[in-house]
Motif scaffolding. Structure first.
Motif, PDB file in Angstrom:
ATOM      1  N   ILE A  68       0.833  -1.202   0.000  1.00  0.00           N
ATOM      2  CA  ILE A  68       0.000   0.000   0.000  1.00  0.00           C
ATOM      3  C   ILE A  68       0.868   1.252   0.000  1.00  0.00           C
ATOM      4  O   ILE A  68       0.619   2.204  -0.747  1.00  0.00           O
ATOM      5  N   THR A  69       1.913   1.241   0.815  1.00  0.00           N
ATOM      6  CA  THR A  69       2.780   2.418   0.917  1.00  0.00           C
ATOM      7  C   THR A  69       3.870   2.417  -0.158  1.00  0.00           C
ATOM      8  O   THR A  69       4.461   3.471  -0.447  1.00  0.00           O
ATOM      9  N   GLY A  70       4.159   1.239  -0.728  1.00  0.00           N
ATOM     10  CA  GLY A  70       5.196   1.142  -1.750  1.00  0.00           C
ATOM     11  C   GLY A  70       6.604   1.162  -1.202  1.00  0.00           C
ATOM     12  O   GLY A  70       7.568   1.327  -1.955  1.00  0.00           O
ATOM     13  N   ARG A  71       6.738   0.954   0.098  1.00  0.00           N
ATOM     14  CA  ARG A  71       8.077   1.006   0.688  1.00  0.00           C
ATOM     15  C   ARG A  71       8.194  -0.022   1.807  1.00  0.00           C
ATOM     16  O   ARG A  71       7.216  -0.387   2.463  1.00  0.00           O
ATOM     17  N   ALA A  72       9.412  -0.510   2.009  1.00  0.00           N
ATOM     18  CA  ALA A  72       9.717  -1.424   3.102  1.00  0.00           C
ATOM     19  C   ALA A  72      11.029  -0.992   3.723  1.00  0.00           C
ATOM     20  O   ALA A  72      11.954  -0.572   3.017  1.00  0.00           O
ATOM     21  N   PHE A  73      11.109  -1.100   5.025  1.00  0.00           N
ATOM     22  CA  PHE A  73      12.320  -0.714   5.745  1.00  0.00           C
ATOM     23  C   PHE A  73      13.075  -1.972   6.159  1.00  0.00           C
ATOM     24  O   PHE A  73      12.488  -2.924   6.669  1.00  0.00           O
ATOM     25  N   PHE A  74      14.395  -1.966   5.924  1.00  0.00           N
ATOM     26  CA  PHE A  74      15.230  -3.117   6.236  1.00  0.00           C
ATOM     27  C   PHE A  74      16.576  -2.617   6.711  1.00  0.00           C
ATOM     28  O   PHE A  74      17.299  -1.966   5.949  1.00  0.00           O
ATOM     29  N   ARG A  75      16.883  -2.866   7.973  1.00  0.00           N
ATOM     30  CA  ARG A  75      18.082  -2.318   8.608  1.00  0.00           C
ATOM     31  C   ARG A  75      18.136  -0.805   8.380  1.00  0.00           C
ATOM     32  O   ARG A  75      17.252  -0.091   8.862  1.00  0.00           O
ATOM     33  N   LEU A  77      17.925   0.686   5.397  1.00  0.00           N
ATOM     34  CA  LEU A  77      17.471   0.929   4.036  1.00  0.00           C
ATOM     35  C   LEU A  77      15.977   1.219   3.970  1.00  0.00           C
ATOM     36  O   LEU A  77      15.203   0.716   4.782  1.00  0.00           O
ATOM     37  N   GLU A  78      15.586   2.004   2.968  1.00  0.00           N
ATOM     38  CA  GLU A  78      14.191   2.114   2.563  1.00  0.00           C
ATOM     39  C   GLU A  78      14.111   1.615   1.123  1.00  0.00           C
ATOM     40  O   GLU A  78      14.745   2.167   0.229  1.00  0.00           O
ATOM     41  N   LEU A  79      13.332   0.548   0.918  1.00  0.00           N
ATOM     42  CA  LEU A  79      13.275  -0.135  -0.363  1.00  0.00           C
ATOM     43  C   LEU A  79      11.933   0.084  -1.043  1.00  0.00           C
ATOM     44  O   LEU A  79      10.906   0.248  -0.380  1.00  0.00           O
ATOM     45  N   GLN A  80      11.951   0.059  -2.370  1.00  0.00           N
ATOM     46  CA  GLN A  80      10.714   0.083  -3.129  1.00  0.00           C
ATOM     47  C   GLN A  80      10.213  -1.355  -3.287  1.00  0.00           C
ATOM     48  O   GLN A  80      10.964  -2.234  -3.699  1.00  0.00           O
ATOM     49  N   VAL A  81       8.959  -1.577  -2.931  1.00  0.00           N
ATOM     50  CA  VAL A  81       8.364  -2.912  -3.063  1.00  0.00           C
ATOM     51  C   VAL A  81       6.932  -2.776  -3.552  1.00  0.00           C
ATOM     52  O   VAL A  81       6.344  -1.700  -3.523  1.00  0.00           O
ATOM     53  N   GLY A  82       6.379  -3.884  -3.994  1.00  0.00           N
ATOM     54  CA  GLY A  82       5.003  -3.908  -4.462  1.00  0.00           C
ATOM     55  C   GLY A  82       4.658  -5.295  -4.955  1.00  0.00           C
ATOM     56  O   GLY A  82       5.405  -6.265  -4.729  1.00  0.00           O
ATOM     57  N   PRO A  83       3.539  -5.437  -5.641  1.00  0.00           N
ATOM     58  CA  PRO A  83       3.136  -6.755  -6.144  1.00  0.00           C
ATOM     59  C   PRO A  83       4.237  -7.393  -6.995  1.00  0.00           C
ATOM     60  O   PRO A  83       4.839  -6.749  -7.839  1.00  0.00           O
ATOM     61  N   GLY A  84       4.494  -8.676  -6.710  1.00  0.00           N
ATOM     62  CA  GLY A  84       5.479  -9.404  -7.490  1.00  0.00           C
ATOM     63  C   GLY A  84       6.819  -9.583  -6.827  1.00  0.00           C
ATOM     64  O   GLY A  84       7.686 -10.266  -7.370  1.00  0.00           O
ATOM     65  N   VAL A  85       7.010  -8.996  -5.644  1.00  0.00           N
ATOM     66  CA  VAL A  85       8.288  -9.164  -4.957  1.00  0.00           C
ATOM     67  C   VAL A  85       8.038  -9.493  -3.491  1.00  0.00           C
ATOM     68  O   VAL A  85       7.082  -8.994  -2.881  1.00  0.00           O
ATOM     69  N   PHE A  86       8.872 -10.358  -2.951  1.00  0.00           N
ATOM     70  CA  PHE A  86       8.793 -10.736  -1.541  1.00  0.00           C
ATOM     71  C   PHE A  86       9.137  -9.538  -0.666  1.00  0.00           C
ATOM     72  O   PHE A  86      10.149  -8.874  -0.882  1.00  0.00           O
ATOM     73  N   VAL A  87       8.281  -9.244   0.304  1.00  0.00           N
ATOM     74  CA  VAL A  87       8.528  -8.132   1.212  1.00  0.00           C
ATOM     75  C   VAL A  87       9.532  -8.581   2.275  1.00  0.00           C
ATOM     76  O   VAL A  87       9.301  -9.567   2.972  1.00  0.00           O
ATOM     77  N   PRO A  88      10.664  -7.894   2.418  1.00  0.00           N
ATOM     78  CA  PRO A  88      11.659  -8.313   3.418  1.00  0.00           C
ATOM     79  C   PRO A  88      11.094  -8.275   4.828  1.00  0.00           C
ATOM     80  O   PRO A  88      10.329  -7.375   5.173  1.00  0.00           O
ATOM     81  N   ARG A  89      11.474  -9.272   5.626  1.00  0.00           N
ATOM     82  CA  ARG A  89      10.957  -9.428   6.991  1.00  0.00           C
ATOM     83  C   ARG A  89      12.008  -9.026   8.020  1.00  0.00           C
ATOM     84  O   ARG A  89      13.215  -9.164   7.777  1.00  0.00           O
ATOM     85  N   PRO A  90      11.557  -8.596   9.201  1.00  0.00           N
ATOM     86  CA  PRO A  90      12.510  -8.239  10.271  1.00  0.00           C
ATOM     87  C   PRO A  90      13.419  -9.398  10.668  1.00  0.00           C
ATOM     88  O   PRO A  90      14.568  -9.168  11.060  1.00  0.00           O
ATOM     89  N   GLU A  91      12.914 -10.635  10.573  1.00  0.00           N
ATOM     90  CA  GLU A  91      13.722 -11.779  10.980  1.00  0.00           C
ATOM     91  C   GLU A  91      15.026 -11.869  10.187  1.00  0.00           C
ATOM     92  O   GLU A  91      16.063 -12.314  10.697  1.00  0.00           O
ATOM     93  N   THR A  92      14.969 -11.438   8.944  1.00  0.00           N
ATOM     94  CA  THR A  92      16.148 -11.541   8.087  1.00  0.00           C
ATOM     95  C   THR A  92      17.233 -10.555   8.495  1.00  0.00           C
ATOM     96  O   THR A  92      18.407 -10.741   8.150  1.00  0.00           O
TER      97      THR A  92
END
Length: 279
Positions: A68-75, A77-92
């Motif tokens: 919905i927001t088009g972004r994912a936070f990982f460590r 980083l702020e990444l672009q995400v959306g349909p078709g890609v695995f959303v990075p998880r905190p566990e990783t």
């Protein structure tokens, strides 16, 4: 104190069994109004409009927050995400943290790193950012996910390739210091227990891998052994229910040493590591 609209949205998301209803309601409000979550007090109740409730309805239907927001936070980083890609998880993040420490401890001026099954590029980018002199290569098979990775790695030091992780980067055989992967590892028999956010929105290629979930990891074991120099290290994420199983894949009689499992921040077995045997 929560704004009345955010409080109402929180209740709606909680009723829909969203795992983090308050966080998600606040994050959606911040996204819609172009502020940070800590700045929501600047938004007046009267400013909330249909855009917010449309976003809440999408999350209520269990569409991933990050889609919905088009972004994912990982460590960091702020990444672009959306349909078709695995959303990075905190566990990783804990998997990457271990890998960073391992690379920093190596006697390598410019450590060579390969990220197999890169997805959004999160792991490769985090390693490139936090190990500044590293040379990082990444590969992704799924065309849609590769497109997202291209967007994220643009302008970075990551060398990205579209292809099969099991056969990628043969020109690097025997030279790599660290191979890392967050591969698909959910057993096909567990389909009905996967959360709707993952089951209905993450690509199947990033989730499922055979009857026991370990088919891809078995293939990656041979790829990692091919790529690594003697003494090089492999790091592979797995499900917490697979603790104890994955280290056996990296067996002594297949050219490995020091195979072990490691816990995540919740003290659940989350990833396995092994070292390519030194002749």
């Amino acid at each position: 104190m929560l704004l009345a609209e955010v409080a109402q949205a929180t209740q709606r998301l909680a009723d829909a069994d969203v795992a983090s209803p308050r966080f998600d309601a606040e994050e959606l409000a911040a996204y819609v109004h172009g502020v940070k979550r800590g700045e929501l007090h600047r938004v007046a109740d009267a400013d909330f409009d249909a855009r917010y409730w449309e976003a809440v309805a999408r999350r209520e239907a269990r569409e991933p927050l990050q889609h919905i927001t088009g972004r994912a936070f990982f460590r960091y980083l702020e990444l672009q995400v959306g349909p078709g890609v695995f959303v990075p998880r905190p566990e990783t993040e804990s998997v990457v943290g271990w890998a960073i420490d391992a690379v920093r401890a190596m006697d390598a001026a410019e450590p060579l790193i390969v990220d197999l099954c890169t997805g959004s590029g999160a792991i490769a980018l985090a390693l490139a950012q936090e190990v500044p002199r590293s040379r990082v290569y990444a590969v992704e098979l799924d065309a849609a996910a590769y497109g997202w990775a291209c967007k994220n790695v643009e302008g970075s030091r990551v060398t990205l390739r579209h292809g099969d992780a099991l056969h990628a980067f043969r020109e690097l055989d025997g030279q790599v210091d660290l191979v890392i992967a967050n591969p698909p590892y959910i057993p096909l028999t567990e389909w009905e227990y996967v959360t709707p956010e993952a089951r209905d929105h993450d690509p199947e290629l990033a989730l499922f891998s055979g009857e026991d979930g370990l088919d891809t990891i078995r293939g990656l074991e041979r790829a990692a052994h091919r790529l690594l120099r003697p003494g090089g290290v492999v790091v592979v994420e797995h499900a917490d229910t697979q603790g104890g199983q994955v280290p056996w894949i990296f067996a002594d009689d297949r050219g490995w040493a020091d195979a072990a499992d490691h816990p995540d921040l919740n003290n659940r077995p989350r990833f396995a590591t092994a070292r390519r045997e030194v002749p």
